[in-house]
Design a protein around this motif. Structure first.
Motif, short mmCIF file in Angstrom:
data_model
loop_
_atom_site.label_atom_id
_atom_site.label_comp_id
_atom_site.label_asym_id
_atom_site.label_seq_id
_atom_site.Cartn_x
_atom_site.Cartn_y
_atom_site.Cartn_z
N ARG A 1 5.09 19.64 24.99
CA ARG A 1 4.49 19.46 23.21
C ARG A 1 5.58 20.63 22.59
N MET A 2 5.90 19.70 21.38
CA MET A 2 7.02 20.38 20.51
C MET A 2 6.35 20.32 19.13
N LEU A 3 6.50 21.74 18.56
CA LEU A 3 5.97 21.66 17.19
C LEU A 3 6.99 22.15 16.31
N GLN A 4 6.89 21.56 14.93
CA GLN A 4 8.04 21.77 14.09
C GLN A 4 7.19 21.74 12.66
N GLY A 5 7.74 22.53 11.75
CA GLY A 5 6.99 22.73 10.40
C GLY A 5 8.12 21.70 9.60
N THR A 6 7.53 21.00 8.42
CA THR A 6 8.34 20.38 7.80
C THR A 6 9.21 20.98 6.84
N GLU A 7 9.03 22.18 6.28
CA GLU A 7 9.68 23.01 5.42
C GLU A 7 10.49 24.25 6.21
N VAL B 1 6.00 24.43 26.00
CA VAL B 1 5.41 24.18 24.53
C VAL B 1 6.66 25.11 23.69
N THR B 2 7.18 23.82 22.83
CA THR B 2 8.26 24.62 21.89
C THR B 2 7.91 24.59 20.53
N ILE B 3 8.27 25.77 20.00
CA ILE B 3 7.89 25.88 18.47
C ILE B 3 9.52 26.04 17.58
N SER C 1 10.91 12.69 30.06
CA SER C 1 9.72 13.62 30.50
C SER C 1 8.56 12.62 30.68
N PRO C 2 7.68 12.42 31.20
CA PRO C 2 6.63 11.70 31.43
C PRO C 2 5.41 11.79 30.42
N ASP C 3 5.44 13.16 29.75
CA ASP C 3 4.47 13.32 28.68
C ASP C 3 5.06 14.26 27.68
N MET C 4 5.49 13.81 26.84
CA MET C 4 6.43 14.66 25.88
C MET C 4 5.67 13.89 24.45
N ARG C 5 5.34 15.16 23.51
CA ARG C 5 4.86 14.76 22.20
C ARG C 5 5.50 15.83 21.06
#
Length: 249
Positions: free
Chosen positions: A190-196, A122-124, A214-218
């Motif tokens: 799973r990659m998470l990113q804020g728009t601001e 998981v990346t933030i 990756s077989p399962d990357m979102r």
């Protein structure tokens, strides 16, 4: 409050850490640049893991938090060595790595170094290659000259005191780039990113999504959230992302 423990690496660095026992795979939190293991996300996820009975590890890179060394003397490679050392000494079996900002780059470096150990990620606001694509690419001619002649340059930050960027950090970063060659992530991501987010751009997130295999990357963008990504809603989203990655393991 539990007492901080320390691990001595082969390089002689004293790395501070907190480890919670539990079932595997162990969740390893990788902090951002100039952040430490007492940050909101690290401490929150530790409590989340303990409530689940999940093994969890958080630590400070050298030059950060309670670990030995000076930040200005460190570089991406040193902190990669720190991460490899704590994982090798303090964990067994498969790992779920959670990387925040620079920790996202560190997570990708771990996946490249020990792919057989990584079961999920998981990346933030992941910031791979930022020393080259963020710092060096945006330095003025005067800043590049200052870096070459003085060995360092000072940069302002929206989130904390100014960064001291050294020539060693830039040069070492070039040896650790992950977006210039194939990047195989053979596990759920799973990659998470804020728009601001003003520290890591949307383009960086999209570049990583397009580049990695990756077989399962979102990738999830969250409107209105900044680089800290630490309010209640963001923390819940990190939890649910981890639960998705853990679901089939």
């Amino acid at each position: 409050m539990r007492e901080t423990k320390f691990l001595t690496t082969d390089q002689g660095r004293q790395i501070a850490y907190h480890k919670s026992a539990g079932k595997g795979p162990c969740v390893v939190f990788l902090s951002g640049l100039k952040s430490d293991m007492e940050g909101t996300k690290a401490v929150h996820l530790e409590a989340w893991a303990q409530a689940r009975g999940q093994a969890f590890l958080r630590f400070d890179y050298s030059g950060h938090g309670e670990s030995s060394g000076e930040f200005s003397e460190g570089c991406i490679g040193d902190w990669h060595e720190d991460a490899l050392a704590v994982v090798a000494a303090l964990t067994e079996g498969p790992l779920i790595v959670v990387g925040s900002s620079m920790g996202g780059w560190q997570a990708l470096l771990l996946a490249r170094a020990i792919p057989e150990r990584i079961a999920g990620m998981v990346t933030i606001a992941a910031a791979p290659d930022f020393t080259e694509d963020g710092y060096w690419a945006n330095f003025t001619a005067a800043q590049k000259r200052e870096l070459e002649e003085e060995g360092l340059v000072e940069l302002p930050s929206d989130y904390m005191e100014p960064f001291i960027i050294t020539r060693r950090m830039i040069e070492d970063g070039r040896e650790r780039l992950v977006l210039r060659s194939p990047l195989v992530l053979d596990f759920p991501v799973r990659m998470l990113q804020g728009t601001e987010d003003t520290a890591v751009s949307r383009e960086t997130a999209l570049h990583l999504l397009d580049h990695a295999q990756s077989p399962d990357m979102r990738l999830t963008f969250v409107r209105g959230k900044d680089h800290r990504f630490s309010d209640e809603d963001c923390l819940k989203l990190i939890e649910s992302s981890l639960e998705e990655v853990l679901y089939d393991l």
